[in-house]
Design a protein around this motif. Sequence first.
Motif, short mmCIF file in Angstrom:
data_model
loop_
_atom_site.label_atom_id
_atom_site.label_comp_id
_atom_site.label_asym_id
_atom_site.label_seq_id
_atom_site.Cartn_x
_atom_site.Cartn_y
_atom_site.Cartn_z
N UNK A 79 -16.87 2.97 -1.23
CA UNK A 79 -15.51 2.94 -0.69
C UNK A 79 -15.50 2.39 0.73
N UNK A 82 -15.89 -1.24 0.60
CA UNK A 82 -14.64 -1.86 0.15
C UNK A 82 -13.68 -1.98 1.34
N UNK A 86 -12.14 -5.33 2.99
CA UNK A 86 -10.69 -5.46 3.07
C UNK A 86 -10.22 -5.78 4.49
N UNK A 114 -4.62 -3.29 -1.05
CA UNK A 114 -5.69 -2.31 -0.87
C UNK A 114 -5.84 -1.95 0.60
N UNK A 119 4.14 -1.53 2.89
CA UNK A 119 4.57 -2.51 1.92
C UNK A 119 5.69 -3.40 2.45
N UNK B 1 6.82 2.73 -4.72
CA UNK B 1 5.96 2.05 -3.76
C UNK B 1 4.80 1.35 -4.47
N UNK B 2 3.60 1.83 -4.25
CA UNK B 2 2.45 1.14 -4.87
C UNK B 2 2.49 1.21 -6.39
N UNK B 5 3.97 -1.80 -7.90
CA UNK B 5 3.05 -2.93 -7.92
C UNK B 5 2.09 -2.78 -9.10
N UNK B 8 3.79 -3.52 -12.24
CA UNK B 8 4.02 -4.96 -12.34
C UNK B 8 2.73 -5.65 -12.77
N UNK B 319 -10.86 -8.69 -7.00
CA UNK B 319 -10.12 -7.57 -6.41
C UNK B 319 -11.05 -6.72 -5.55
N UNK B 323 -11.19 -5.95 -1.35
CA UNK B 323 -11.06 -4.60 -0.83
C UNK B 323 -10.68 -3.51 -1.81
N UNK B 324 -10.58 -3.81 -3.12
CA UNK B 324 -10.25 -2.76 -4.08
C UNK B 324 -11.41 -1.78 -4.18
N UNK B 325 -11.08 -0.49 -4.11
CA UNK B 325 -12.10 0.53 -4.29
C UNK B 325 -12.23 0.82 -5.78
N UNK B 326 -13.36 1.45 -6.19
CA UNK B 326 -13.49 1.77 -7.61
C UNK B 326 -12.26 2.51 -8.14
N UNK B 328 -9.21 2.24 -7.23
CA UNK B 328 -8.08 1.32 -7.42
C UNK B 328 -8.19 0.61 -8.76
N UNK B 329 -9.41 0.18 -9.08
CA UNK B 329 -9.63 -0.52 -10.35
C UNK B 329 -9.40 0.44 -11.51
N UNK B 332 -5.74 0.92 -11.98
CA UNK B 332 -5.09 -0.26 -12.53
C UNK B 332 -5.23 -0.31 -14.06
#
Lengths: 240, 409
Positions: A79, A82, A86, A114, A119, B1-2, B5, B8, B319, B323-326, B328-329, B332
């Motif tokens: 993390x 990441x 980012x 991320x 937003x 909010x997120x 996204x 989407x 991703x 910067x996507x963390x585990x 986040x994936x 998703x």
Amino acid sequence: MSAALIKVSQAKKVYQMGEERVFALKGVDLEIQQGEFVAIMGSSGSGKSTMMNLLGCLDIASEGSIALDGIELANLTKNELATIRNQRIGFVFQQFNLLPRTTALDNVTLPLLYSQVPESHWSARAKQCLEKVGLGNRLYHHPSQLSGGQQQRVAIARALVNEPVMILADEPTGALDTQTGLEVMALFQQLNQQGKTIILVTHEPDIAEFASRKLTFRDGALIADERNPQPRLASDGLGQ
Amino acid sequence: MKLFILLKTATTALRVNLLRSFLTMLGIIIGVAAVIIMVAMGAGAQQKVDEQIKSLGGNVFFVTGSFRASGGARASSVVKINEDDANLIEKQVPGVESAAPYLSANGQVIYGNLNWSTEISGIDNRYFVVRDWPIATGREFSTQEINSGAKVAIIGERIRQELFGVSEALGQTIRVKNFNVTVVGVLAAKGQDARGEDQDDVLFLPIKTVRNKITGIDSTNPKSVRFIQVSAYDGEDMDYIETEMTRLLRQRMRIPVNGDDMFRIRNVSEMIATRAETMQVFNTLLAWVASVSLVVGGIGIMNIMLVSVTERTREIGLRMAVGAKPADILTQFLIESIVLCGLGGAIGVVIAYLFVFLGNNYGIGAGGVIDSDVVLLSLGFSAFIGVFFGYYPALKASRLEPIDALRYE
Ligand SMILES: Nc1ncnc2c1ncn2[C@@H]1O[C@H](COP(=O)(O)OP(=O)(O)OP(=O)(O)O)[C@@H](O)[C@H]1O
Ligand SMILES: [Mg+2]
């Protein structure tokens, strides 16, 4: 001199291929200061990409230490790595790596997803970055509707959107013709002038001419480290 | 909010392979629709049974004569019960509200140039008590009409409609078989009975009128009836009443201790309830089978999600690079799977509603009743399937190393 942005000491990378061990990096020592424009050269398989991946926190060294702004990468969790990718690093790839069927704007917004940026700022920031790379009029184009050079510029805008300290580009002009490659290099030079540290891998000596420092790798070792006090200006080439 | 996204992103990903997404959803669609339809059918059947028991007038027995048995061999003659039996049951069996004798014949009813074939029943006013059946307009039979076998009739709503339509039925003379009767009452509409027959298609005459004019008098048993319908007060012990009636009738017919009954007592609500129970078991079984199909649908989801993760390894790598963390994936892909299942579930619900609506309004299949609880449960269950079967592929995606994912070909 202030503390180095990047400090690599005795970094090694070993790949285990079944029985065989491949030494992609055999102990590299390197320091890069903030604001430098570094070109990495070397023949195929010399370990350039491996080095970049380590610097970009995409991979971790098998041995040795790599510190970014004084932070030792080997000690970080997935993390934390990441978060560094980012916040501090912008990547530009040879094959652009844009999300297909997604607008330029949404592609550039991706790193913000991320981040901690609220937003409400996303859209404005992404637009601003696209304008900076000269694509203010292509916000809603999909990658398939853009030329290679334009796609690479979208990728650069994406790399910039989180305001990183450095941009890592692995053969960013590799998939582009000379003219478009020059455009991209001009953009990098412009960004470098604005203070971004830029590290790029290239096969073309011409391209390396635009950098202020040239590192040469061979067989997983850094064999030459040359300064170029008077780099050529890519924009000059463009004018002709 | 997120979340927006993420939704989407998920829908974009699902739209890319529209047909594949739809086919994957199909398992969930069919599963959810099947569960809801099965449960709706069960609920509909149960509701019908409840209505039938209610329209019967609650706690009701039918008492009929049966074949006279002698030495194990069945004799030809049928023992008939009669009006006196009814009176006795009503008077002597505790808990009995009323016992109504019933005699019937089929026949033509004529009014003007209209004629209608119906059941002509001979009863007295007790029948309306037992059936819990109010008169809508007009009146019951008078004692004098019952005792004398007067030519008066109380008609069901169906006959009223068929013969009189919008004009007044009361006081009109209609021809039953070969004699004229005057309509003195019209019963409230009652609808269909347990066998789906229209209960309002009846014409009631005093029992004596039917016996004298239509069925004829049985010389050996002048007051015989087809059956006696007995109603108990609410909350009475039906088994006790049945035992008491049996005892009383055996005594009256002088049946020896070890002799067979020469009559039959049937507790109809119980019969319907028993039949309904069997049906219910069957329906529950079907609902379970349907849920199995939901699970099979879930496996389909897992399969497609695994394919999707493999196909999009480079996207995952990218991703992660930005910067996507585990986590986040993981989120998703989980959301993608939940959207897939949730959407499938929603479509399944719509299809179930459509199916039940068509069934109820155009008579395809049995009637169904959709319970909103079942709908919520099915939707919840399909979302759960999305999480359950989507978790492993999503976890697999989140565990990729950024560099391996980026380099994946
Ligand atoms: N995932 C891996 N598994 C095994 N060996 C690898 C892996 N990645 C790289 N190598 C090996 O490490 C060495 C260095 O590879 P690297 O990709 O860094 O070369 P490069 O200098 O970028 O070459 P090029 O100019 O062709 O991109 C090569 O010999 C390569 O075969
Ligand atoms: Mg390389």
